[in-house]
Design an enzyme around this catalytic site. Structure first.
Site, mmCIF file in Angstrom:
data_model
loop_
_atom_site.group_PDB
_atom_site.id
_atom_site.type_symbol
_atom_site.label_atom_id
_atom_site.label_comp_id
_atom_site.label_asym_id
_atom_site.label_seq_id
_atom_site.Cartn_x
_atom_site.Cartn_y
_atom_site.Cartn_z
ATOM 1 N N SER A 84 48.062 40.795 41.444
ATOM 2 C CA SER A 84 48.525 41.615 42.564
ATOM 3 C C SER A 84 47.353 42.355 43.192
ATOM 4 O O SER A 84 46.310 42.530 42.575
ATOM 5 C CB SER A 84 49.565 42.629 42.063
ATOM 6 O OG SER A 84 49.787 43.616 43.035
ATOM 7 N N HIS A 85 47.555 42.802 44.416
ATOM 8 C CA HIS A 85 46.549 43.636 45.076
ATOM 9 C C HIS A 85 46.497 45.029 44.472
ATOM 10 O O HIS A 85 45.554 45.769 44.693
ATOM 11 C CB HIS A 85 46.874 43.762 46.568
ATOM 12 C CG HIS A 85 46.459 42.553 47.352
ATOM 13 N ND1 HIS A 85 47.025 41.317 47.157
ATOM 14 C CD2 HIS A 85 45.521 42.398 48.311
ATOM 15 C CE1 HIS A 85 46.446 40.454 47.982
ATOM 16 N NE2 HIS A 85 45.533 41.080 48.686
ATOM 17 N N SER A 86 47.533 45.401 43.763
ATOM 18 C CA SER A 86 47.624 46.756 43.230
ATOM 19 C C SER A 86 47.713 46.707 41.716
ATOM 20 O O SER A 86 48.539 45.971 41.159
ATOM 21 C CB SER A 86 48.871 47.442 43.814
ATOM 22 O OG SER A 86 49.338 48.441 42.937
ATOM 23 N N GLY A 104 43.227 45.456 46.205
ATOM 24 C CA GLY A 104 42.534 44.189 46.394
ATOM 25 C C GLY A 104 42.670 43.358 45.131
ATOM 26 O O GLY A 104 43.276 43.796 44.157
#
Lengths: 209, 249
Positions: free
Chosen positions: B12-14, B46
């Site tokens: 995930s981006h988080s 990111g």
């Protein structure tokens, strides 16, 4: 005249300098349609590439590009890391162990980079992505090489076409990446990835003259 | 240990999103290793190639790994990481809804599914329950439907093939919500039987947590469990027993 590892490193340094110089502009473009991190990410990535090259210059152009690729993949978050990283990695792989690059090698490397970006991002021309800059750049590079241009001429042709290609994304609706969530609201903005691609190729061409 | 089970990686981006999805998925599948790989090293938003590569490398041992992701660039980072494995075939990247896909995949992995079965479970998590017939299935429990009579008890059903059937009135507080649905699916995962649970005109695959959950069967609802196959009787008996224990609530 050919391009050895040292020249390729110089060209990359010029690319990094240009990204640093245009960081704010790229951030603004990305803020309009994305998550405002493209300039920051790419600058961090190129700064790391330059630092890696400062730590020791590999022997071949391909090896220099491979250092750039792995560093960009590690240091640039977001889509730009995998995309730029894949571009440099495919170019590096295609160039193999050659100690100098002639015009044909430069064109071949650019073609491999484009193929890598397309495979990774699954974007086509017209989706408002870096492919809109890179695809015409590769075609122009191949024409320049066929016309007998040297490596500098090949890069200059690529840079010119990339700039036009990046500008062509302004009226387009983004169909890939974060900007695609905006749909038609992405119209009227140049794609940050296409813009950075054009800037980097422009710097490469300038440094190769 | 989980050497026998497929592992999951949540890209995930988080960091918090990855951790949260892994937490929820792991709750449904206590023996499955669910490895989160989210966010940048500085805590920012990111995807970090090194972190994803480390997670995939760790998860892709033994029975291999199934990798789920949130947004486009997480997919690209995951692809690069998988391509970097000594055995890229050891990990499968799936395009699935992140939360539902992770939970469905975890339950399938817990049941001993191989990489392709776990990946299929994740992909199928976006689906809605199959509707038994064209009749209006909207009013789920309300229209208590035809055979609202018998309470429970298995009876050999139809055809020549081995079959079993039971009606179960849900007495537990949350009905066939996430945890009970996962328990139910897990309880029969290893049986050679096609097991269906239906509520009114809506019919669910009892081996799929999401299919079960989408019945939205609540406390007091009567569901019909039907099974066919060699172990049909066992399947219905297990589901009945589980319901009688109120799903261990």
């Amino acid at each position: 005249m050919g391009c050895n590892a040292e020249r390729v490193a110089e060209v990359l340094r010029a690319g990094g300098a240009t990204v640093a110089e245009h960081k704010a502009e790229l951030i603004d473009l990305d803020r309009a349609i994305g998550d405002a991190d493209h300039g920051e990410n790419l600058d961090r990535g190129f700064a790391a590439v330059l630092a890696a090259l400062d730590g020791g210059l590999p022997e071949t152009p391909g090896a220099v590009l491979k250092v750039a690729a792995t560093t960009l993949i590690s240091k640039v978050g977001g889509a730009a890391g995998p995309l730029y990283g894949t571009a440099f990695l495919r170019a590096a792989t295609t160039l193999g162990d050659a100690s100098e690059l002639d015009a044909a090698a430069v064109a071949t490397g650019l073609r491999a980079a484009l193929d890598g970006v397309v495979a990774r991002g699954k974007a086509e021309v017209g989706d408002a992505t870096m492919v809109d800059a890179l695809a015409p750049a590769v075609e122009a590079a191949e024409r320049a090489q066929a016309d007998g241009g040297d490596p500098a001429a090949v890069l200059a042709a690529a840079a010119g076409a990339a700039k036009e290609g990046a500008d062509s994304t302004v009226p387009l609706t983004a169909r890939k990446g974060r900007a695609s969530y905006l749909g038609e609201r992405s119209v009227g903005h140049a794609d940050p990835g296409a813009t950075s691609t054009a800037l980097v190729l422009g710097a490469f061409a300038e440094a190769a003259r | 240990m989980s050497g026998e089970l497929v592992g999951l990686v949540v890209v995930s981006h988080s960091g918090r999103l990855a951790d949260g999805v892994a937490e929820v998925a792991a709750q449904m599948a206590p023996d499955v290793t669910v490895t989160p790989a989210g966010g940048l090293p500085d805590g920012g938003v990111g995807t970090d190639f090194e972190a994803v590569l480390a997670a995939v490398t760790e998860a892709a041992t033994g029975a291999g790994a199934v990798v789920l992701y949130d947004l486009g660039s997480a997919q690209m980072t995951a692809e690069m990481a998988v391509e970097s494995l000594p055995e890229p075939d050891a990990a499968v990247i799936v395009d699935a809804p992140l939360v539902e896909g992770a939970i469905a995949a975890a339950v399938s992995a817990q049941g001993g599914g191989d990489r392709s079965a776990v990946a299929d479970a994740a992909r199928a998590a976006a689906g809605r329950p199959e509707v038994a017939d064209t009749a209006d299935a909207a009013g789920s429990g309300a229209a208590a439907s035809s055979g609202a009579a018998a309470d429970s008890g298995a009876a050999a059903a139809s055809d020549g093939a081995a079959g079993a059937r039971a009606e179960i009135t849900l007495a537990n507080e949350v009905g066939l919500h996430a945890r009970p649905a996962a328990l139910l699916a897990r309880s029969i995962a290893d049986l050679d039987a096609d097991v269906r649970v239906s509520l009114g005109a809506t019919d669910a695959d009892a081996k799929s947590v999401f299919s079960l959950m989408s019945l939205t069967a609540r406390k007091g609802d009567t569901v019909v469990v039907t099974a066919t196959g060699a172990q049909a009787e066992d399947a219905v008996a297990r589901v009945t027993a589980l319901a009688e224990r109120n799903f261990d609530e």
